[in-house]
Enzyme design. Sequence first.
Site, PDB file in Angstrom:
ATOM      1  N   CYS A   1       0.468   0.258  -9.365  1.00  0.00           N
ATOM      2  CA  CYS A   1       1.201  -0.958  -8.968  1.00  0.00           C
ATOM      3  C   CYS A   1       0.801  -2.173  -9.802  1.00  0.00           C
ATOM      4  O   CYS A   1       1.483  -3.198  -9.774  1.00  0.00           O
ATOM      5  CB  CYS A   1       0.948  -1.277  -7.497  1.00  0.00           C
ATOM      6  SG  CYS A   1       1.316   0.078  -6.384  1.00  0.00           S
TER       7      CYS A   1
ATOM      8  N   HIS B   1       3.669  -8.713  -6.801  1.00  0.00           N
ATOM      9  CA  HIS B   1       3.935  -7.309  -6.483  1.00  0.00           C
ATOM     10  C   HIS B   1       4.320  -7.218  -5.006  1.00  0.00           C
ATOM     11  O   HIS B   1       3.688  -7.844  -4.156  1.00  0.00           O
ATOM     12  CB  HIS B   1       2.685  -6.480  -6.775  1.00  0.00           C
ATOM     13  CG  HIS B   1       2.770  -5.089  -6.262  1.00  0.00           C
ATOM     14  ND1 HIS B   1       3.845  -4.269  -6.519  1.00  0.00           N
ATOM     15  CD2 HIS B   1       1.917  -4.362  -5.482  1.00  0.00           C
ATOM     16  CE1 HIS B   1       3.654  -3.100  -5.933  1.00  0.00           C
ATOM     17  NE2 HIS B   1       2.498  -3.139  -5.298  1.00  0.00           N
TER      18      HIS B   1
ATOM     19  N   ASN C   1       7.432  -0.780  -1.258  1.00  0.00           N
ATOM     20  CA  ASN C   1       6.589  -0.909  -2.452  1.00  0.00           C
ATOM     21  C   ASN C   1       7.099   0.069  -3.517  1.00  0.00           C
ATOM     22  O   ASN C   1       6.949   1.286  -3.364  1.00  0.00           O
ATOM     23  CB  ASN C   1       5.144  -0.600  -2.054  1.00  0.00           C
ATOM     24  CG  ASN C   1       4.169  -0.737  -3.203  1.00  0.00           C
ATOM     25  OD1 ASN C   1       4.559  -0.814  -4.362  1.00  0.00           O
ATOM     26  ND2 ASN C   1       2.892  -0.740  -2.874  1.00  0.00           N
TER      27      ASN C   1
HETATM   28  O1  UT7 Z   1       0.488  -1.717  -4.031  1.00  0.00           O
HETATM   29  C1  UT7 Z   1      -0.853  -1.704  -3.683  1.00  0.00           C
HETATM   30  C2  UT7 Z   1      -1.027  -0.619  -2.691  1.00  0.00           C
HETATM   31  N1  UT7 Z   1      -0.881  -0.842  -1.335  1.00  0.00           N
HETATM   32  C3  UT7 Z   1      -1.015  -1.971  -0.586  1.00  0.00           C
HETATM   33  O2  UT7 Z   1      -1.070  -3.072  -1.021  1.00  0.00           O
HETATM   34  C4  UT7 Z   1      -1.126  -1.776   0.893  1.00  0.00           C
HETATM   35  C5  UT7 Z   1      -2.302  -2.505   1.460  1.00  0.00           C
HETATM   36  N2  UT7 Z   1      -2.520  -2.264   2.871  1.00  0.00           N
HETATM   37  C6  UT7 Z   1      -1.642  -2.594   3.865  1.00  0.00           C
HETATM   38  O3  UT7 Z   1      -0.562  -3.103   3.574  1.00  0.00           O
HETATM   39  C7  UT7 Z   1      -2.050  -2.401   5.297  1.00  0.00           C
HETATM   40  O4  UT7 Z   1      -3.420  -2.124   5.362  1.00  0.00           O
HETATM   41  C8  UT7 Z   1      -1.254  -1.276   6.012  1.00  0.00           C
HETATM   42  C9  UT7 Z   1       0.183  -1.709   6.202  1.00  0.00           C
HETATM   43  C10 UT7 Z   1      -1.313   0.002   5.206  1.00  0.00           C
HETATM   44  C11 UT7 Z   1      -1.855  -0.998   7.386  1.00  0.00           C
HETATM   45  O5  UT7 Z   1      -1.823  -2.171   8.181  1.00  0.00           O
HETATM   46  P1  UT7 Z   1      -3.054  -2.587   9.091  1.00  0.00           P
HETATM   47  O6  UT7 Z   1      -2.659  -3.788   9.834  1.00  0.00           O
HETATM   48  O7  UT7 Z   1      -4.273  -2.623   8.211  1.00  0.00           O
HETATM   49  O8  UT7 Z   1      -3.127  -1.384  10.120  1.00  0.00           O
HETATM   50  P2  UT7 Z   1      -4.300  -0.332  10.342  1.00  0.00           P
HETATM   51  O9  UT7 Z   1      -4.406   0.602   9.183  1.00  0.00           O
HETATM   52  O10 UT7 Z   1      -5.525  -1.078  10.754  1.00  0.00           O
HETATM   53  O11 UT7 Z   1      -3.752   0.458  11.595  1.00  0.00           O
HETATM   54  C12 UT7 Z   1      -3.595  -0.130  12.897  1.00  0.00           C
HETATM   55  C13 UT7 Z   1      -3.080   0.919  13.855  1.00  0.00           C
HETATM   56  C14 UT7 Z   1      -3.855   2.210  13.840  1.00  0.00           C
HETATM   57  O12 UT7 Z   1      -3.910   2.704  15.170  1.00  0.00           O
HETATM   58  P3  UT7 Z   1      -5.251   2.604  16.020  1.00  0.00           P
HETATM   59  O13 UT7 Z   1      -6.303   3.310  15.198  1.00  0.00           O
HETATM   60  O14 UT7 Z   1      -5.507   1.127  16.147  1.00  0.00           O
HETATM   61  O15 UT7 Z   1      -4.891   3.281  17.275  1.00  0.00           O
HETATM   62  C15 UT7 Z   1      -3.000   3.116  13.024  1.00  0.00           C
HETATM   63  O16 UT7 Z   1      -3.169   4.478  13.332  1.00  0.00           O
HETATM   64  O17 UT7 Z   1      -1.736   1.253  13.521  1.00  0.00           O
HETATM   65  C16 UT7 Z   1      -1.615   2.663  13.378  1.00  0.00           C
HETATM   66  N3  UT7 Z   1      -0.633   2.945  12.340  1.00  0.00           N
HETATM   67  C17 UT7 Z   1       0.675   3.117  12.591  1.00  0.00           C
HETATM   68  N4  UT7 Z   1       1.385   3.067  13.727  1.00  0.00           N
HETATM   69  C18 UT7 Z   1       2.711   3.254  13.646  1.00  0.00           C
HETATM   70  C19 UT7 Z   1      -0.838   3.099  11.004  1.00  0.00           C
HETATM   71  N5  UT7 Z   1       0.323   3.349  10.395  1.00  0.00           N
HETATM   72  C20 UT7 Z   1       1.270   3.369  11.345  1.00  0.00           C
HETATM   73  C21 UT7 Z   1       2.660   3.579  11.337  1.00  0.00           C
HETATM   74  N6  UT7 Z   1       3.340   3.491  12.494  1.00  0.00           N
HETATM   75  N7  UT7 Z   1       3.337   3.809  10.189  1.00  0.00           N
END
Ligand code: UT7
Length: 316
Positions: free
Chosen positions: A113, A243, A273
């Site tokens: 990316c 990005h 993305n």
């Molecule tokens: O291009 C460069 C590459 N990528 C990026 O820039 C992405 C960078 N990261 C992010 O954008 C964020 O970290 C994410 C969008 C990937 C995740 O968001 P977050 O607010 O950090 O969520 P999290 O990973 O802390 O997850 C929170 C909760 C978890 O549940 P528990 O453990 O609290 O019960 C996850 O299991 O949300 C859950 N979760 C989902 N729930 C529904 C994770 N993915 C999903 C989903 N749908 N798709």
Amino acid sequence: MNAVIKSVGVYLPEFIATNAELAKTVDTNDEWIKSHTGIAERRLIKDNNILTADIGYFAAKDAIEKAGISPSQIDGIIAGTMSPDKQFPALACYIHAKLGCEGAFAFDITAACGFIPPALNTAALMIRSGQAKNILVVGAEICSRILDWSDRNTCILFGDGAAAVLLSASEENGRGFVGTALAANGNLANILYLNTLGAEAAFLRMEGTAVYKLAVVELGAITQRALENAGLSVSDIDLFVPHQANIRIIQSVGKRLKLPAEKVMVNVDRYGNTSSASIPIALYEAEQQGRLKPGMLVAMAAIGGGMNWGCTLFRW
Ligand code: UT7
């Protein structure tokens, strides 16, 4: 002599997958995806006969046609992808063959990316030094082929698409390449990676929170550094084109830089993305929306697997 952005070409797949569509096969929902990422839908390539090289070629052809030049006038192609058809040769070589740019150089930059800042920087400096007059910078991704569709942490984030920026030599005053700042931290290679193609479980893997935190801090800092190197400040930016990974990252970076929302380009809601293609797709749309006028200062900042990040500045 400077390098100006002569044209931008795109290829966007027709098929639109909404969040509700993904929720049919993976445990997620529209509300979670929108509130955590800002993504409402993404484009996906459904036809297995269409290759990353094909969509890169479509975008490159679009850019060349818009500029009104022929493939024989292209001196080089710099491509980037994290979803190549083959591990080697370079994606750029396939696009080279499809376009028929005999005599042009072709190579890839591997930065996932984070592709656009080093690629535009390399192309612009080659043009400035007199090595080339017209260089295509092409980002093309069929992310859907490297995703683990059972992993809701990653599969909802990415989309497919391609875009190409044609950089050309120009003596026009007040337009063209201004400067770039680049950085990397190889110790963070394991927070975002794809195993060698052909290996078991060759899917994109990401520690989302670690990537998120790094992106928020470093995208702002590298933009500041690029501006300082060029003797400019944030108030000189006319349009910030980051990005497009997550609306929350984009907004946090905008806030850190104290940029008003209308100076920040956002289209992650419609494409997700698209990795190496995301900034040029956003540039293309910004121009279509009349948000880019000659002489405007555009700051493009990206971060990707490596981890590597950068910001490049152009006057439109
Ligand atoms: O291009 C460069 C590459 N990528 C990026 O820039 C992405 C960078 N990261 C992010 O954008 C964020 O970290 C994410 C969008 C990937 C995740 O968001 P977050 O607010 O950090 O969520 P999290 O990973 O802390 O997850 C929170 C909760 C978890 O549940 P528990 O453990 O609290 O019960 C996850 O299991 O949300 C859950 N979760 C989902 N729930 C529904 C994770 N993915 C999903 C989903 N749908 N798709």
